[in-house]
Enzyme design. Structure first.
Site, PDB file in Angstrom:
ATOM      1  N   ASP A   1      33.165  -9.298 -20.838  1.00 26.36           N
ATOM      2  CA  ASP A   1      34.089 -10.423 -20.879  1.00 26.36           C
ATOM      3  C   ASP A   1      35.370 -10.058 -21.644  1.00 26.36           C
ATOM      4  OD1 ASP A   1      34.270 -13.330 -20.287  1.00 26.36           O
ATOM      5  OD2 ASP A   1      34.415 -13.519 -22.470  1.00 26.36           O
TER       6      ASP A   1
ATOM      7  N   GLU B   1      36.400  -7.023 -17.587  1.00 29.51           N
ATOM      8  CA  GLU B   1      37.241  -8.122 -17.100  1.00 29.51           C
ATOM      9  C   GLU B   1      38.633  -7.969 -17.705  1.00 29.51           C
ATOM     10  OE1 GLU B   1      37.737 -12.978 -17.083  1.00 29.51           O
ATOM     11  OE2 GLU B   1      37.029 -11.953 -18.873  1.00 29.51           O
TER      12      GLU B   1
HETATM   13  C1  GLC Z   1      36.263 -15.017 -19.501  1.00 32.26           C
HETATM   14  C2  GLC Z   1      35.240 -15.768 -18.702  1.00 32.26           C
HETATM   15  C3  GLC Z   1      35.551 -17.226 -18.774  1.00 32.26           C
HETATM   16  C4  GLC Z   1      35.478 -17.655 -20.222  1.00 32.26           C
HETATM   17  C5  GLC Z   1      36.386 -16.799 -21.100  1.00 32.26           C
HETATM   18  C6  GLC Z   1      36.071 -16.972 -22.531  1.00 32.26           C
HETATM   19  O1  GLC Z   1      37.530 -15.117 -18.959  1.00 32.26           O
HETATM   20  O2  GLC Z   1      35.196 -15.286 -17.382  1.00 32.26           O
HETATM   21  O3  GLC Z   1      34.697 -18.003 -17.985  1.00 32.26           O
HETATM   22  O4  GLC Z   1      35.838 -18.998 -20.349  1.00 32.26           O
HETATM   23  O5  GLC Z   1      36.225 -15.435 -20.816  1.00 32.26           O
HETATM   24  O6  GLC Z   1      34.845 -16.367 -22.830  1.00 32.26           O
END
Ligand code: GLC
Length: 540
Positions: A201, A264
């Site tokens: 994440d 991500e």
């Molecule tokens: C990432 C996740 C999202 C979440 C954020 C904070 O972007 O995909 O769903 O709200 O991180 O953890």
């Protein structure tokens, strides 16, 4: 022999566990539900599943606020049930990836509970604490992604803590070696259990500027845009030292054979590709989200593919994403007819594709009535289109009550059209979206050029996007019509000879083509080219 790593030839599939399959009848999906649906995933032909967070959590951000990194939230099941899922998936040759959330914890995590007790707490420096500004306000202008200041005053000790997301999600201090060591242990815990890797994440957020300067204002910001865009996050994300932290995560993954690290990252392509790391010591796959934002238009998409292909570091393996739990559904964005073309694009581009659950049956973006809104982003910043619930609705399995997802009213509403768009109906319809996905995945599995071949652009003009995937001994032509009108495709000299492998309408598979093809409105074709077919460098 094919010496590629499994994740290079795999088709990935993201499960949002709250919404995939409820087994215990509480209206929320769970691990046993996922296990029950493994035959479906095998039949679809995917190779690996990434499951959004399943760890104990107060669910302020639906699992992205973790209060225990080495447990399973009772809503989803137990560790034994995860083990059972892993065993069953592995028996079916499916890989399972978990979602690692290392940037922040829940404010209920024991680490934070301890950290906030006093300025002398041994865990104080596990989080990012700062004194108030001279006027008593936040230390600087850093913004939370979910609205408001990114600083929360904790009255007990009179300092502010930093949270890039909700105040209930304090950021860990990744400059502290003890934090790194603890998270490495978390990773080993799961890797030893047999997990095949992680989607990490917000990996580009892990470090922030340790001098804490204000972020510069964004001159392009207009009211109505998401509020954190009012400043440019030059000091809060994508810090050069983050690559060393990611290399540390990668080393842990590499302690175990055949595991994968996916990051991500929402950044422009030139920045994104730096996340492969120096000498490819970073993420195996920095998620490429470029298709999520690009206007649905042939030239723009072709340009984007060229830009991405050109930016990849030597040896860096590409990947593509069409949807996830944070972004509007593709079928909502481009419409149901073009969602088929999008599927064909995703599954014929060079690199690992990730399918978001439900996109394979054409699940729509579901309108959420105000009284059913769950997403904290929409609750904090209502009415400007930030809400993510509409892309997180229950999987549509069949035409029975609650779409076969649950025996009870689900946590989010089921899409109105579920009696038509559901797995049960679509699996019996050869012209369905589900069958298109199945045929595309199968074609990819059979074809070395689709799996591993080079990408060569041929044409991008008007609504036509045409490219070839080629490897020694095999060439596959992909023709996509991004509009509703007929588009003739003729190569100069009439040398286009081949056989249709997959047609988006399911009515031309196996057709032999001599001389030219005509793409009907909203049609896409994947064609095996005859060995003597001559493909010009480009056609208009
Ligand atoms: C990432 C996740 C999202 C979440 C954020 C904070 O972007 O995909 O769903 O709200 O991180 O953890």
């Amino acid at each position: 022999m094919d010496r590629r790593a499994w994740w290079q030839t795999a088709v990935m599939y993201q499960i949002y566990p709250r919404s995939f399959q409820d087994d215990n009848g509480d209206g929320i999906g769970d691990l046993r539900g996922i296990r029950r649906r493994l035959p479906y995933l095998c039949d679809l032909g995917i190779d690996a599943v990434w499951i959004s967070p399943i760890f104990p959590s107060p669910m302020a951000d639906f699992g992205y606020d973790v209060s225990d990194y080495t447990g399973i939230d009772p809503l989803f099941g137990t560790l034994r049930e995860l083990d059972a899922l892993l065993a069953a998936a592995h028996a079916d040759e499916l890989k399972i990836l978990l979602d690692l959330v290392p940037n922040h914890t829940s404010d209920r995590h024991p680490w934070f509970q301890e950290s906030r007790v006093s300025r002398q707490s041994p865990r104080r420096d596990w989080y990012i604490w700062r004194d108030p500004a001279p006027d008593g306000g936040p230390p600087n202008n850093w913004r939370s992604a979910f609205g408001g200041s990114a600083w929360e005053l904790d009255p007990r000790t009179g300092q502010y803590y930093y949270h890039a997301f909700l105040a209930a999600q304090p950021d860990l201090n990744w400059r502290n070696p003890a934090v790194r060591a603890a998270m490495h242990e978390v990773m080993r815990f799961w890797l030893k259990r047999g997990v095949d890797g992680f989607r990490v994440d917000v990996i580009w957020h892990l470090l922030k500027d340790d001098q804490f300067p204000d972020n510069p204002p964004n001159p392009a910001f207009r009211p109505g845009q998401r509020p954190d865009h009012a400043v440019i996050p030059v000091h809060t994300t994508d810090q050069p030292e983050v690559h060393e932290v990611i290399a540390g995560l990668r080393r842990v993954v590499d302690e175990f054979p055949d595991r994968v690290l996916i990051g991500e990252i929402y950044l422009p392509i030139d920045r994104l590709v730096t996340y492969y790391g120096r000498d490819l010591e970073g993420a195996h796959l920095p998620f490429n989200f470029a298709l999520l934002d690009t206007p649905w238009e042939a030239r723009g998409i072709a340009k984007l593919i060229d830009e991405y292909e050109a930016a990849l570091p030597p040896g860096g393996w590409p990947n593509w994403v069409l949807g996830n739990h944070d972004r509007p559904r593709i079928a909502g964005r481009v419409g149901p007819a073009q969602a088929r073309i999008a599927a064909m694009l995703l599954l014929t581009l060079r690199g690992t594709p990730t399918i978001y659950y439900g996109d394979e049956i054409g699940m729509p973006q579901v309108p959420i009535p105000t009284d059913r809104v769950c997403d904290p982003f929409e609750r904090n910043v209502p009415g400007i289109g930030c809400g993510r619930d509409g892309a997180r609705t229950p999987m549509q399995w069949d035409a029975t009550a609650n779409a076969g997802f649950s025996t009870r009213e689900p946590w989010l509403p089921v899409a109105a059209g579920y009696a038509r768009d559901n797995v049960e109906r679509e699996r019996r319809d050869p012209a369905s979206m589900l069958d298109l996905y199945r045929r595309l995945i199968a074609a990819r599995r059979r074809s070395p050029s689709l799996r591993l071949g080079h990408y060569r652009p041929i044409a991008a003009s008007g609504d036509l996007l045409l490219y070839v995937r080629e490897c020694p001994g095999e060439r596959t032509l992909v023709g996509l019509n991004l509009g509703g009108h007929t588009v003739p495709v003729t190569f100069p000299g009439g040398q286009l000879r081949g056989e249709v492998l997959v047609s988006s309408g399911a009515d031309r598979d196996g057709a032999i083509s001599q001389g030219g093809i005509t793409l009907r409105g909203n049609e896409g074709l994947v064609m095996a080219l005859a060995p003597d077919a001559v493909v010009p460098p480009s056609v208009v």
